[in-house]
Design a protein around this motif. Structure first.
Motif, PDB file in Angstrom:
ATOM      1  N   ARG A   1      -5.073   8.799   5.833  1.00 28.21           N
ATOM      2  CA  ARG A   1      -4.523   7.506   5.399  1.00 28.21           C
ATOM      3  C   ARG A   1      -3.157   7.253   6.055  1.00 28.21           C
ATOM      4  O   ARG A   1      -2.235   6.745   5.431  1.00 28.21           O
ATOM      5  CB  ARG A   1      -4.424   7.469   3.872  1.00 28.21           C
ATOM      6  N   TYR A   2      -3.056   7.630   7.321  1.00 30.42           N
ATOM      7  CA  TYR A   2      -1.823   7.375   8.057  1.00 30.42           C
ATOM      8  C   TYR A   2      -1.603   5.882   8.220  1.00 30.42           C
ATOM      9  O   TYR A   2      -2.567   5.113   8.293  1.00 30.42           O
ATOM     10  CB  TYR A   2      -1.885   8.013   9.459  1.00 30.42           C
ATOM     11  N   LYS A   3      -0.360   5.460   8.311  1.00 27.79           N
ATOM     12  CA  LYS A   3      -0.061   4.028   8.501  1.00 27.79           C
ATOM     13  C   LYS A   3       0.037   3.762   9.986  1.00 27.79           C
ATOM     14  O   LYS A   3       1.056   4.009  10.615  1.00 27.79           O
ATOM     15  CB  LYS A   3       1.230   3.651   7.781  1.00 27.79           C
TER      16      LYS A   3
ATOM     17  N   ASP B   1      -0.292   9.206   4.263  1.00 34.90           N
ATOM     18  CA  ASP B   1       0.896   8.559   4.818  1.00 34.90           C
ATOM     19  C   ASP B   1       2.108   9.346   4.333  1.00 34.90           C
ATOM     20  O   ASP B   1       2.094   9.937   3.253  1.00 34.90           O
ATOM     21  CB  ASP B   1       0.959   7.114   4.324  1.00 34.90           C
TER      22      ASP B   1
ATOM     23  N   ARG C   1       7.667   9.317  10.779  1.00 36.98           N
ATOM     24  CA  ARG C   1       6.509   8.979   9.928  1.00 36.98           C
ATOM     25  C   ARG C   1       5.348   9.871  10.352  1.00 36.98           C
ATOM     26  O   ARG C   1       4.604   9.561  11.280  1.00 36.98           O
ATOM     27  CB  ARG C   1       6.150   7.506  10.049  1.00 36.98           C
TER      28      ARG C   1
ATOM     29  N   PHE D   1       3.492   4.946  12.293  1.00 38.03           N
ATOM     30  CA  PHE D   1       3.023   6.329  12.437  1.00 38.03           C
ATOM     31  C   PHE D   1       3.504   6.945  13.755  1.00 38.03           C
ATOM     32  O   PHE D   1       3.409   6.317  14.810  1.00 38.03           O
ATOM     33  CB  PHE D   1       1.497   6.339  12.367  1.00 38.03           C
TER      34      PHE D   1
ATOM     35  N   GLU E   1       5.997   5.571   0.948  1.00 35.96           N
ATOM     36  CA  GLU E   1       6.701   4.434   1.554  1.00 35.96           C
ATOM     37  C   GLU E   1       7.542   3.676   0.529  1.00 35.96           C
ATOM     38  O   GLU E   1       8.712   3.374   0.774  1.00 35.96           O
ATOM     39  CB  GLU E   1       5.698   3.477   2.205  1.00 35.96           C
TER      40      GLU E   1
END
Length: 382
Positions: A379-381, A209, A202, A185, A170
């Motif tokens: 660890r996706y946003k 992420d 994303r 996401f 990011e």
């Protein structure tokens, strides 16, 4: 990891082929393309770099295409695709992306894919598809043969595709395109990155992420270099891509999912939204609905071998008393886990986390346990 080319035809090259060679990559045949399996630092270093910083992957071998409704209606194009996949396409918001599967009439998986509702002005009634490299010709033929009048498939072989993955992704992208970095996401946008027109989503295939970035082939090398110019970014090959996705518990087509597996057996029920589960109307719906109701006879599970020896794809899985209950579909060393990890299909009665199993490796039973997936946390946003 490497798949041989399908024929004696010369290997295809992605728009970034010369970049990989210049970086000293070890190139291997994969899905008919000459692809980088690793760079000089090696798979372990590349894997850890992606988990700690940002890895840049060439995925230009994937198939990119659009489904287009002549009447410019999202409902028209959504219903055409919903006749082939079990995801809810009708209720996609503009620029929203979903993961799904092309299903055979018996509910087996012909391929998995990403579908995005195009949000760009003037592109109402367009869906953007990304399919697997090894299956794209079969997928396109399968889709085209089943489209209703007024909906067409437009291949976009002239595009490149790369993935920027990891906790620094990011911040790296924010310097070049704040708009892209602000995406949530599974959302996408058409943006400029370093002056290059790109479609960015994303999403990714590492559990980290990150972003997937599509651009014209002729702009791909410039974009690749712009991203690699950031000290947080290193080029990553197919070897680490495989170990990253295995730790993330993500399926690889042709290994963990194929025409013999259903989405329910594969643990992909989350990708079938409530409306589709109830209404059906997609190939294999009867089987999928039955397996949702009654459970599948076998299920995909995570497996942790005890000790240090990895169990590879094809290893037979037994109970400690020798009853054969399944097979390993992906396995290897998990650098983040610092030990061997695997996934495979086992009979439902031995699928609970913590169940003792044996993996037959070189003729010897090695103890293992059913383990929760993912092995490394996503660890996706969100």
């Amino acid at each position: 990891m490497a798949e041989p080319a399908h024929s004696d035809e010369p290997l295809l090259k992605t728009p970034l082929h010369a970049e990989h060679v210049a970086l000293g990559a070890r190139m291997v045949p994969f899905a008919g393309y000459d692809m980088p399996v690793q760079y000089p630092t090696g798979i372990l270093t590349e894997h850890n770099w992606t988990r700690e910083h940002a890895g840049l992957f060439d995925v230009s071998h994937m198939g990119q295409a659009f489904l287009v409704a002549e009447d410019k209606s999202h409902e028209t194009v959504a219903r055409a695709l919903e006749a082939l996949i079990p995801a809810d396409v009708l209720n996609l918001k503009p620029n929203q992306q979903r993961y799904s599967q092309l299903l055979a009439d018996d509910g087996g998986i012909l391929d998995d894919l990403m579908v995005t509702r195009v949000g760009a002005p003037g592109h109402e009634g367009w869906l953007y598809l990304v399919v697997n490299a090894s299956m794209k010709e079969q997928d396109y033929a399968h889709i085209e043969a089943r489209l209703p009048k007024g909906v067409s498939l437009k291949r976009k072989d002239e595009l490149g595709l790369m993935a920027l993955q990891g906790p620094s992704a990011e911040a790296v992208l924010a310097k070049l395109s704040p708009e892209a970095a602000a995406l949530s996401f599974m959302m996408s946008a058409d943006v400029q990155i370093d002056g290059i027109g790109c479609h960015v989503s994303r999403s990714g295939y590492t559990g980290e992420d990150g972003f997937e970035i599509s651009c014209k082939a002729e702009d791909a090398a410039k974009l690749w270099r712009a991203l690699l110019a950031d000290p947080e970014v290193k080029a990553i090959g197919l070897g680490a891509r495989d170990s990253l996705r295995l730790e993330a518990g993500l399926c690889l087509y042709g290994h963990d999912i194929d025409p013999t597996t259903s989405p329910i057996e594969a643990g992909l029920i989350w990708s079938i939204q409530k409306r589709r589960r109830e209404e059906g109307g997609f190939p294999g719906a009867a089987r999928v609905q039955r397996e949702i109701k009654d459970g599948a006879a076998r299920v995909r599970v995570g497996i942790k071998p005890e000790g240090r020896a990895p169990a590879r794809e094809g290893s037979v899985i037994t109970t400690p008393d020798g009853r054969e209950v399944g097979i390993v579909t992906s396995g290897g060393f998990g650098p983040t886990v610092n030990g061997p990890v695997a996934m495979g299909y086992v009979a439902k009665d031995v699928s609970a986390v913590g169940t003792d199993l044996h993996l037959i490796v070189r003729g010897k039973p090695l103890p293992a346990k059913v383990a929760a997936m993912p092995f490394a946390p996503h660890r996706y946003k969100r």
